[in-house]
Write an enzyme that holds these catalytic residues in place. Structure first.
Site, short mmCIF file in Angstrom:
data_model
loop_
_atom_site.label_atom_id
_atom_site.label_comp_id
_atom_site.label_asym_id
_atom_site.label_seq_id
_atom_site.Cartn_x
_atom_site.Cartn_y
_atom_site.Cartn_z
CB THR A 42 -0.96 0.00 1.21
OG1 THR A 42 -1.78 -1.16 1.13
CG2 THR A 42 -1.82 1.24 1.23
N GLY A 43 1.91 1.28 0.80
CA GLY A 43 2.77 2.46 0.85
C GLY A 43 3.41 2.77 -0.49
CB VAL A 46 0.47 5.92 -1.04
CG1 VAL A 46 0.54 7.41 -0.74
CG2 VAL A 46 -0.78 5.29 -0.43
CG MET A 49 -1.99 6.23 -6.00
SD MET A 49 -2.66 5.72 -7.57
CE MET A 49 -4.23 6.54 -7.49
CD GLU A 50 2.91 11.35 -2.25
OE1 GLU A 50 3.18 12.57 -2.16
OE2 GLU A 50 3.37 10.49 -1.49
N GLY A 70 3.95 16.28 -1.66
CA GLY A 70 2.70 15.78 -1.13
C GLY A 70 2.49 16.23 0.31
CG HIS A 77 -4.31 -1.27 -1.60
ND1 HIS A 77 -3.00 -1.47 -1.22
CD2 HIS A 77 -4.43 -1.84 -2.82
CE1 HIS A 77 -2.37 -2.13 -2.18
NE2 HIS A 77 -3.23 -2.38 -3.16
#
Length: 142
Positions: A42-43, A46, A49-50, A70, A77
């Site tokens: 998940t990290g 992210v 996405m950034e 960010g 997720h």
């Protein structure tokens, strides 16, 4: 002259999920993580996405004299993604308030929608930002 950064700007970015981005590989130094499923962490997701948002607004900022950092993430997720799959990330600028830019972002892995959410970035001048970081380091050293 760059076009203005305004709400309604849309973008798409693709990224192949590397082996290093899976839970056991990303957190290889944490024993219990080595036994976790070999899927996109998940990290790391992210972070992708950034980066899609950074890439999406680059035509509208004076890169590299203006950059963005960010300041807020809120993503769900929704589905696991094994390495080797290609993420297609689509986003839209939903608000520009001074230096703050807000995005709505979603990603698919070719089979499932894997995430959706909101992200905020601040436009920065790197020289000013780096000076503040240097001051912080000096305070820590003192």
């Amino acid at each position: 002259m760059k076009p203005p950064l305004v709400p309604g700007i849309t973008f798409e970015w693709t990224y192949v999920v590397p082996e290093r981005s899976t839970v056991p590989n990303l957190y290889h130094d944490t024993a219990f993580c080595r036994d976790m499923p070999d899927v996109l962490a998940t990290g790391y997701m992210v972070g992708m996405m950034e980066l899609a948002c950074v890439n999406g607004i680059m035509p509208y900022v004076d890169w590299p004299r203006e950059q963005s950092l960010g300041v807020h993430v809120s993503f769900s997720h929704l589905a696991p993604t094994p390495p080797g799959m290609t993420l297609t990330i689509r986003g839209e600028v939903t608000e520009v308030d001074g230096r703050r830019v807000t995005f709505r972002v979603e990603a698919w892995d070719g089979v499932d929608k894997i995430t959706e959410g909101v992200h905020e970035r601040m436009i920065i001048v790197p020289e000013k930002f780096n000076a503040k970081v240097a001051q912080k380091k000096a305070k820590r050293a003192a």
